[in-house]
Design a protein around this motif. Structure first.
Motif, PDB file in Angstrom:
ATOM      1  N   LYS A 196       0.834  -1.203   0.000  1.00  0.00           N
ATOM      2  CA  LYS A 196       0.000   0.000   0.000  1.00  0.00           C
ATOM      3  C   LYS A 196       0.868   1.253   0.000  1.00  0.00           C
ATOM      4  CE  LYS A 196      -4.094  -1.918   2.168  1.00  0.00           C
ATOM      5  NZ  LYS A 196      -4.969  -1.864   3.341  1.00  0.00           N
ATOM      6  N   HIS A 197       1.981   1.212   0.718  1.00  0.00           N
ATOM      7  CA  HIS A 197       2.894   2.354   0.795  1.00  0.00           C
ATOM      8  C   HIS A 197       3.498   2.652  -0.568  1.00  0.00           C
ATOM      9  CE1 HIS A 197       5.969   5.047   2.347  1.00  0.00           C
ATOM     10  NE2 HIS A 197       6.880   4.309   1.747  1.00  0.00           N
ATOM     11  N   LYS A 198       3.928   1.625  -1.281  1.00  0.00           N
ATOM     12  CA  LYS A 198       4.519   1.819  -2.604  1.00  0.00           C
ATOM     13  C   LYS A 198       3.491   2.396  -3.569  1.00  0.00           C
ATOM     14  CE  LYS A 198       8.184  -1.598  -2.479  1.00  0.00           C
ATOM     15  NZ  LYS A 198       8.695  -2.856  -3.036  1.00  0.00           N
ATOM     16  N   ALA A 199       2.243   1.962  -3.444  1.00  0.00           N
ATOM     17  CA  ALA A 199       1.191   2.456  -4.331  1.00  0.00           C
ATOM     18  C   ALA A 199       0.858   3.921  -4.052  1.00  0.00           C
ATOM     19  CB  ALA A 199      -0.058   1.604  -4.187  1.00  0.00           C
ATOM     20  N   SER A 200       0.967   4.336  -2.782  1.00  0.00           N
ATOM     21  CA  SER A 200       0.604   5.709  -2.427  1.00  0.00           C
ATOM     22  C   SER A 200       1.723   6.711  -2.720  1.00  0.00           C
ATOM     23  CB  SER A 200       0.221   5.802  -0.954  1.00  0.00           C
ATOM     24  OG  SER A 200       1.371   5.677  -0.131  1.00  0.00           O
ATOM     25  N   GLY A 201       2.964   6.248  -2.779  1.00  0.00           N
ATOM     26  CA  GLY A 201       4.087   7.143  -3.056  1.00  0.00           C
ATOM     27  C   GLY A 201       4.521   7.964  -1.864  1.00  0.00           C
ATOM     28  N   ASP A 202       4.030   7.635  -0.669  1.00  0.00           N
ATOM     29  CA  ASP A 202       4.408   8.366   0.549  1.00  0.00           C
ATOM     30  C   ASP A 202       5.852   8.021   0.912  1.00  0.00           C
ATOM     31  OD1 ASP A 202       4.422   9.788   2.884  1.00  0.00           O
ATOM     32  OD2 ASP A 202       3.226   8.345   4.010  1.00  0.00           O
ATOM     33  N   SER A 203       6.699   9.028   1.059  1.00  0.00           N
ATOM     34  CA  SER A 203       8.108   8.766   1.344  1.00  0.00           C
ATOM     35  C   SER A 203       8.468   8.955   2.817  1.00  0.00           C
ATOM     36  CB  SER A 203       8.979   9.690   0.497  1.00  0.00           C
ATOM     37  OG  SER A 203       8.721  11.034   0.841  1.00  0.00           O
ATOM     38  N   ASN A 204       7.518   9.380   3.642  1.00  0.00           N
ATOM     39  CA  ASN A 204       7.778   9.648   5.056  1.00  0.00           C
ATOM     40  C   ASN A 204       7.193   8.517   5.893  1.00  0.00           C
ATOM     41  OD1 ASN A 204       8.528  10.874   7.381  1.00  0.00           O
ATOM     42  ND2 ASN A 204       6.905  12.413   7.361  1.00  0.00           N
ATOM     43  N   HIS A 205       8.009   7.504   6.160  1.00  0.00           N
ATOM     44  CA  HIS A 205       7.499   6.339   6.869  1.00  0.00           C
ATOM     45  C   HIS A 205       8.580   5.731   7.723  1.00  0.00           C
ATOM     46  CE1 HIS A 205       5.654   2.410   7.505  1.00  0.00           C
ATOM     47  NE2 HIS A 205       4.535   3.081   7.371  1.00  0.00           N
ATOM     48  N   ARG A 206       8.181   5.046   8.803  1.00  0.00           N
ATOM     49  CA  ARG A 206       9.156   4.384   9.662  1.00  0.00           C
ATOM     50  C   ARG A 206       9.300   2.939   9.240  1.00  0.00           C
ATOM     51  NH1 ARG A 206       4.866   5.517  13.720  1.00  0.00           N
ATOM     52  NH2 ARG A 206       3.682   3.604  13.859  1.00  0.00           N
ATOM     53  N   SER A 207       8.787   2.010   9.985  1.00  0.00           N
ATOM     54  CA  SER A 207       8.972   0.589   9.731  1.00  0.00           C
ATOM     55  C   SER A 207       7.617  -0.099   9.588  1.00  0.00           C
ATOM     56  CB  SER A 207       9.755  -0.035  10.884  1.00  0.00           C
ATOM     57  OG  SER A 207       9.756  -1.427  10.784  1.00  0.00           O
ATOM     58  N   PHE A 208       7.479  -0.879   8.537  1.00  0.00           N
ATOM     59  CA  PHE A 208       6.232  -1.599   8.326  1.00  0.00           C
ATOM     60  C   PHE A 208       6.056  -2.687   9.388  1.00  0.00           C
ATOM     61  CE2 PHE A 208       7.561  -0.087   4.127  1.00  0.00           C
ATOM     62  CZ  PHE A 208       6.505   0.773   3.893  1.00  0.00           C
ATOM     63  N   THR A 209       7.162  -3.252   9.847  1.00  0.00           N
ATOM     64  CA  THR A 209       7.090  -4.269  10.891  1.00  0.00           C
ATOM     65  C   THR A 209       6.595  -3.669  12.199  1.00  0.00           C
ATOM     66  OG1 THR A 209       8.949  -5.399   9.831  1.00  0.00           O
ATOM     67  CG2 THR A 209       8.396  -6.067  12.086  1.00  0.00           C
ATOM     68  N   VAL A 210       7.076  -2.490  12.524  1.00  0.00           N
ATOM     69  CA  VAL A 210       6.614  -1.810  13.738  1.00  0.00           C
ATOM     70  C   VAL A 210       5.126  -1.515  13.638  1.00  0.00           C
ATOM     71  CG1 VAL A 210       6.800   0.320  15.084  1.00  0.00           C
ATOM     72  CG2 VAL A 210       8.866  -0.838  14.316  1.00  0.00           C
ATOM     73  N   ASP A 211       4.685  -1.025  12.487  1.00  0.00           N
ATOM     74  CA  ASP A 211       3.259  -0.745  12.299  1.00  0.00           C
ATOM     75  C   ASP A 211       2.429  -2.016  12.436  1.00  0.00           C
ATOM     76  OD1 ASP A 211       3.655   1.933  11.948  1.00  0.00           O
ATOM     77  OD2 ASP A 211       3.553   1.864   9.763  1.00  0.00           O
TER      78      ASP A 211
END
Length: 75
Positions: free
Chosen positions: A40-55
């Motif tokens: 979902k992150h790659k599709a949205s193009g959002d570059s401000n993110h921490r860790s998908f594992t943490v989420d």
């Protein structure tokens, strides 16, 4: 949930295990959720993110994802 770039989040592993049932299932569910978040992150193009594992672990800890997540995802 507010986005925080801090890597010092309080993830209670025991609470996550209690919400899911056992550690093996928790790992499988957390990895499936992290992969879903990454797609979902790659599709949205959002570059401000921490860790998908943490989420994913926070979703499990907060009860957003339960032990039926993997089975419901296949439907």
């Amino acid at each position: 949930m507010a986005l925080s770039l801090s890597r010092t989040l309080d993830i209670d592993i025991e609470k996550c295990v209690n919400n899911i049932g056992n550690r093996n299932d928790m790992i499988l569910i957390a990895s499936a959720r992290a992969k879903e978040l990454q797609r979902k992150h790659k599709a949205s193009g959002d570059s401000n993110h921490r860790s998908f594992t943490v989420d994913a672990m926070l979703d499990i800890q907060n009860g957003i994802i339960d032990k039926d997540y993997v089975y419901n995802k296949a439907d």
